[in-house]
Design an enzyme around this catalytic site. Structure first.
Site, PDB file in Angstrom:
ATOM      1  N   PRO A 168      15.355   0.378 -60.214  1.00 60.71           N
ATOM      2  CA  PRO A 168      14.383   0.899 -61.186  1.00 60.71           C
ATOM      3  C   PRO A 168      14.951   1.908 -62.178  1.00 60.71           C
ATOM      4  O   PRO A 168      14.195   2.475 -62.972  1.00 60.71           O
ATOM      5  CB  PRO A 168      13.356   1.578 -60.273  1.00 60.71           C
ATOM      6  CG  PRO A 168      14.184   2.102 -59.140  1.00 60.71           C
ATOM      7  CD  PRO A 168      15.265   1.062 -58.915  1.00 60.71           C
ATOM      8  N   GLU A 169      16.257   2.148 -62.165  1.00 63.73           N
ATOM      9  CA  GLU A 169      16.810   3.254 -62.942  1.00 63.73           C
ATOM     10  C   GLU A 169      16.556   3.142 -64.442  1.00 63.73           C
ATOM     11  O   GLU A 169      16.152   4.107 -65.091  1.00 63.73           O
ATOM     12  CB  GLU A 169      18.321   3.381 -62.672  1.00 63.73           C
ATOM     13  CG  GLU A 169      18.673   3.924 -61.303  1.00 63.73           C
ATOM     14  CD  GLU A 169      18.722   2.847 -60.224  1.00 63.73           C
ATOM     15  OE1 GLU A 169      19.139   3.160 -59.099  1.00 63.73           O
ATOM     16  OE2 GLU A 169      18.336   1.685 -60.509  1.00 63.73           O
ATOM     17  N   VAL A 170      16.822   1.974 -65.030  1.00 62.92           N
ATOM     18  CA  VAL A 170      16.680   1.845 -66.490  1.00 62.92           C
ATOM     19  C   VAL A 170      15.241   2.087 -66.948  1.00 62.92           C
ATOM     20  O   VAL A 170      15.012   2.845 -67.902  1.00 62.92           O
ATOM     21  CB  VAL A 170      17.215   0.480 -66.971  1.00 62.92           C
ATOM     22  CG1 VAL A 170      16.848   0.243 -68.428  1.00 62.92           C
ATOM     23  CG2 VAL A 170      18.736   0.427 -66.808  1.00 62.92           C
TER      24      VAL A 170
END
Length: 260
Positions: A136-138
């Site tokens: 989920p980082e972006v």
């Protein structure tokens, strides 16, 4: 919900030449905080060459990524402390990939963000049919820090890696097998992982070590350069006001330890 155990965030035991490591923050779905990262790095260093390693999570998940209720820079909140935490996550990848003994991840429930990166640094991944993985980082304005930008394209191909990392979408059991994110599905992933580890424990260790090293070096010769780049990229992303807003929205949207 089970209580967390930040006094013992990683449990280590030895059974028949197999080192078993349990991520032990079940109340937070084993989400990553500084005590857990530090304990896992310490355990992996101590296990170097000691025999096959099995890593799994206590409770309902393998590891649901960064603990959104805490911070990876709890003392100062500054970039240098944050860098130390990122480098610990990268040390997990280094230690798992460089261990001459096979490392097996038994993955159930959620494997999110840094948790998915830990799982995919293993030599084999045994997943439950109901497993759910995502990066989920972006979407929240962050960046990957566990070497996944190097390892994921080799596992799934460049175009699919870009899709998974840029969209942050969920991948579930059958798709994970189809993409090459797991070796097999098992209703009892820990039991199956321990069975495989017992098989490896009976095999000639030098041959396994030589084969593993050759595969890692030939496949990931640029690992250190990519790890350094990831840390700089992550610090750059974390410093932006855009990331701060996205992160605040993400944490207020009903998420649980990075999983939604």
């Amino acid at each position: 919900m089970s209580a967390d155990h930040d006094d013992r965030p990683v449990l280590v035991s030895e059974e028949g030449g197999i080192v078993r490591m349990t991520l032990n923050r079940p109340g937070s779905l084993n989400a990553l905080n500084v005590p857990l990262l530090r304990a896992l790095v310490t355990a992996l260093r101590a296990a170097h060459g000691a025999g096959p390693v099995v890593i799994h999570g206590a409770g309902r998940a393998f590891c649901a990524g960064e603990d959104l209720k805490q911070t990876l820079a709890p003392r100062t909140g500054g970039p240098e402390e944050l860098r130390e935490s990122f480098e610990m996550l990268q040390d997990v990848t280094r230690l798992m990939s460089s261990n001459p003994s096979p490392v097996i991840a038994a993955v159930h429930g959620f494997a999110v963000g840094g948790g998915a990166e830990i799982a995919l640094a293993a030599d084999m991944v045994i997943a439950s049919p109901s497993v759910r993985l995502r990066f989920p980082e972006v979407p929240i304005g962050h960046a990957h820090t566990g070497g996944i930008s190097l390892r994921l394209p080799v596992l799934v191909g460049l175009l699919k890696a870009k899709e998974l990392l840029l969209t942050g979408r969920w991948v579930e059991g059958q798709e994970a097998i189809g993409l090459g994110l797991a070796n097999e599905l098992s209703e009892r992933p820990l039991e199956r992982a321990m069975d495989l580890a017992a098989r490896f424990a009976a095999q000639p260790p030098r041959s396994m070590a030589a084969t593993k090293r050759a595969l890692e070096v030939s496949t990931f010769p640029q690992q250190e350069a990519v790890l350094r780049l990831e840390v700089e990229s992550a610090l750059h992303c974390f410093a932006s006001s855009e990331a701060e807003r996205s992160f605040a929205e993400f944490t207020s949207s009903g998420t649980v330890a990075g999983a939604r």
